[in-house]
Scaffold this active site. Structure first.
Site, mmCIF file in Angstrom:
data_model
loop_
_atom_site.group_PDB
_atom_site.id
_atom_site.type_symbol
_atom_site.label_atom_id
_atom_site.label_comp_id
_atom_site.label_asym_id
_atom_site.label_seq_id
_atom_site.Cartn_x
_atom_site.Cartn_y
_atom_site.Cartn_z
ATOM 1 N N GLN A 46 34.929 20.999 9.676
ATOM 2 C CA GLN A 46 36.690 21.983 9.691
ATOM 3 C C GLN A 46 35.839 23.288 10.509
ATOM 4 O O GLN A 46 34.695 22.893 12.014
ATOM 5 C CB GLN A 46 36.952 22.132 8.883
ATOM 6 C CG GLN A 46 37.922 21.256 7.987
ATOM 7 C CD GLN A 46 36.779 20.184 7.124
ATOM 8 O OE1 GLN A 46 35.361 20.881 5.937
ATOM 9 N NE2 GLN A 46 36.555 19.286 7.339
ATOM 10 N N LYS A 86 30.730 20.106 16.458
ATOM 11 C CA LYS A 86 29.469 20.418 16.445
ATOM 12 C C LYS A 86 28.711 18.831 16.029
ATOM 13 O O LYS A 86 27.565 20.003 15.671
ATOM 14 C CB LYS A 86 29.849 20.392 14.535
ATOM 15 C CG LYS A 86 30.653 22.035 14.437
ATOM 16 C CD LYS A 86 31.706 21.877 13.194
ATOM 17 C CE LYS A 86 32.348 20.893 12.772
ATOM 18 N NZ LYS A 86 33.519 21.385 13.460
ATOM 19 N N GLY A 120 35.249 14.762 10.944
ATOM 20 C CA GLY A 120 34.856 14.282 11.660
ATOM 21 C C GLY A 120 33.603 14.133 12.594
ATOM 22 O O GLY A 120 34.227 14.577 13.800
ATOM 23 N N HIS A 121 32.467 13.665 12.400
ATOM 24 C CA HIS A 121 31.187 14.513 13.366
ATOM 25 C C HIS A 121 31.390 13.177 14.173
ATOM 26 O O HIS A 121 30.145 12.521 14.005
ATOM 27 C CB HIS A 121 30.250 14.936 13.086
ATOM 28 C CG HIS A 121 30.637 16.454 11.625
ATOM 29 N ND1 HIS A 121 30.467 16.875 11.510
ATOM 30 C CD2 HIS A 121 31.932 17.132 12.089
ATOM 31 C CE1 HIS A 121 30.970 17.954 10.246
ATOM 32 N NE2 HIS A 121 32.388 18.091 11.456
ATOM 33 N N ASP A 127 36.517 20.253 15.126
ATOM 34 C CA ASP A 127 36.320 19.844 16.463
ATOM 35 C C ASP A 127 35.675 20.175 18.184
ATOM 36 O O ASP A 127 36.115 20.106 18.753
ATOM 37 C CB ASP A 127 38.064 19.062 16.916
ATOM 38 C CG ASP A 127 38.413 18.124 15.617
ATOM 39 O OD1 ASP A 127 37.380 17.209 14.465
ATOM 40 O OD2 ASP A 127 39.489 18.326 15.213
#
Ligand code: IMP
Ligand code: MG
Length: 435
Positions: free
Chosen positions: A230, A25, A49-50, A22
């Site tokens: 990650q 990225k 989750g991006h 988080d």
């Protein structure tokens, strides 16, 4: 002009998170992608989750690389990933409705399939750990990697042979039967096989020989950006084990996850937030349990893209980040969300850990019970920095803060993010620190 110029003969650059994930990225990769031909995910799955925001379009990506909104790029999901067919099909729908041409997406034949029983096993495992639960994302990531190492996984390449797929699913379920019997809902074998083969029809056109795909591209002079998922402190070997994810999230993971040797690698770019967050359980020495932590959480919208969980917040940890810089061999540092720290009277950086006996220690004490963070304080700034596009324009105290971080981590700063918009990045001209 390229933000990170290519090194001759080294077509692969790596960009990854160097904290607990988080780090922002998605946005950074969206920016950098314009200088590359292929953006490639090398590990993890839909535990990631991006999120990317472009004008009114906001997309949350889990598996598809974050170059999605840069139309000239090809998007590659590498052999080191574990991917749920269901999640991939759903993501195809979402990105297609955001205008992404699905023909740009390819997935390696070596990538592993995450099945619904991996999700069941993930949940059962967490339940069994009780108070020692890791706080996984519940996406079946760990159990899918276990199956790969146990040599009973199903790859995307297998989808070309429906009979083999069915037989492998049956074998995997048989092997797991004693554990799965404890589940509220025992997986139905024939249903899983039927659904897998149904989804296979949609996914198969995207499956490629993942090694030939990348090496042909490199031979043709293409530039590749490997996108980490990650963060370094969640690496299965070098992270805060056992509170980690089940894949290699460090730069070496890009080589194994893509099937590319280290001599192909040029820049290794580490992304860190200007403070720290962590979701899930596990040691977090710089965590703030007070109203400052709560304020960072609120201002920084520190809630998971994927699971909606509140993220734990703390000061920038220069001890852990320096360790991450070593593990990855970073060439550049990118700092994100500096704007969130605007308005604090003073900002802290953790520069050592203090043991209960009063002595100071470095990374060797990470995770030890009873350590407290040794905080070095820097004066805050109150001016908005969201319009800053060159680091030289920053308020003196903000500039001093990031210079100190770069010095403490030992990596030159390559870029700074000062707001959520696609354009809200400041470049370091003149270069502010070269170790
Ligand atoms: P898993 O990857 O679902 O097995 O979860 C293992 C640990 O990694 C948990 O602490 C998760 O919260 C964390 N984790 C996994 N993916 C992400 C991510 O994309 N961002 C932040 N934390 C993550
Ligand atoms: Mg995330």
């Amino acid at each position: 002009m390229h933000l990170f110029p290519a090194h001759p003969g080294r077509p692969l650059d790596i960009v990854l998170g160097i904290q607990w994930g988080d780090e922002g990225k998605g946005r950074v990769v969206d920016l950098l992608a314009r200088d590359y031909d292929i953006v490639a995910r090398f590990g993890g799955g839909d535990n990631a989750g991006h999120s990317i925001e472009v004008g009114d379009t906001k997309i949350a990506l889990r598996i598809v690389p974050s170059g999605a909104l840069v139309p000239h790029t090809r998007l590659f999901i590498g052999g080191g990933t574990v991917v749920s067919l269901e999640a991939l099909a759903a993501e195809f729908d979402r990105v297609a409705s955001a205008g992404v041409d699905l023909d740009r997406i390819a997935i390696s034949d070596r990538a592993q399939i995450v099945f619904p029983y991996h999700v069941t096993l993930d949940r059962l495992g967490e339940k069994q750990r009780g108070s020692g639960a890791i706080g996984t994302t519940g996406r079946g990531i760990g159990p899918a990697y276990v199956d790969r190492v146990a040599r009973m996984g199903v790859t995307f390449g297998d989808l070309a042979r429906p009979e083999a797929v069915a037989q492998k699913i049956r074998a995997a379920l048989l092997a797991r039967a004693p554990v799965l019997a404890a589940a509220d809902e025992v997986p139905r074998e024939e249903e899983i096989i039927a659904r897998t083969l149904e989804l296979a029809g949609r996914i198969r056109p995207h499956v490629v020989d993942g090694v030939a795909y990348l090496h042909d591209a490199m031979r043709a002079g293409k530039r590749i950006l490997a996108e980490g998922a990650q963060g370094t402190m969640l690496d299965v070997t070098y992270g805060s084990y056992p509170y980690v994810t089940s894949s290699a999230t460090i730069a070496g993971g890009a080589c194994t996850g893509l099937g590319v040797g280290p001599r192909a690698v040029g820049n290794v770019i580490g992304i860190a937030k200007a403070y720290c967050t962590r979701v899930g359980a596990g040691p977090f020495p710089s965590e703030l349990h007070d109203e400052i932590g709560a304020r960072i959480q609120e201002l920084g919208h520190e809630f998971g893209v994927n699971t909606g969980r509140a993220r734990r917040c703390g000061w920038f940890d220069a001890v852990a980040t320096r360790y991450a810089a070593e593990l990855n061999g970073l060439s550049h540092l990118i700092l994100t969300k500096l704007d969130i720290l605007t308005g604090f009277e003073r900002v802290g950086v953790v520069t050592a850990y203090r043991r209960p006996d009063g002595s100071l220690a470095g990374m060797e004490a990470f995770g030890e019970a009873g350590i407290t963070p040794e905080v070095t304080w820097y004066p805050g700034w109150s001016e908005s920095i969201r319009e800053v596009r060159e680091i030289s324009e920053l308020p003196g105290n903000a500039r001093h803060y990031i210079e100190e971080i770069s010095r403490l981590v030992g990596v030159p700063l390559g870029l700074l993010s000062v707001g959520p918009e696609r354009s809200a990045f400041a470049t370091p001209f003149p270069a502010i620190y070269v170790p």
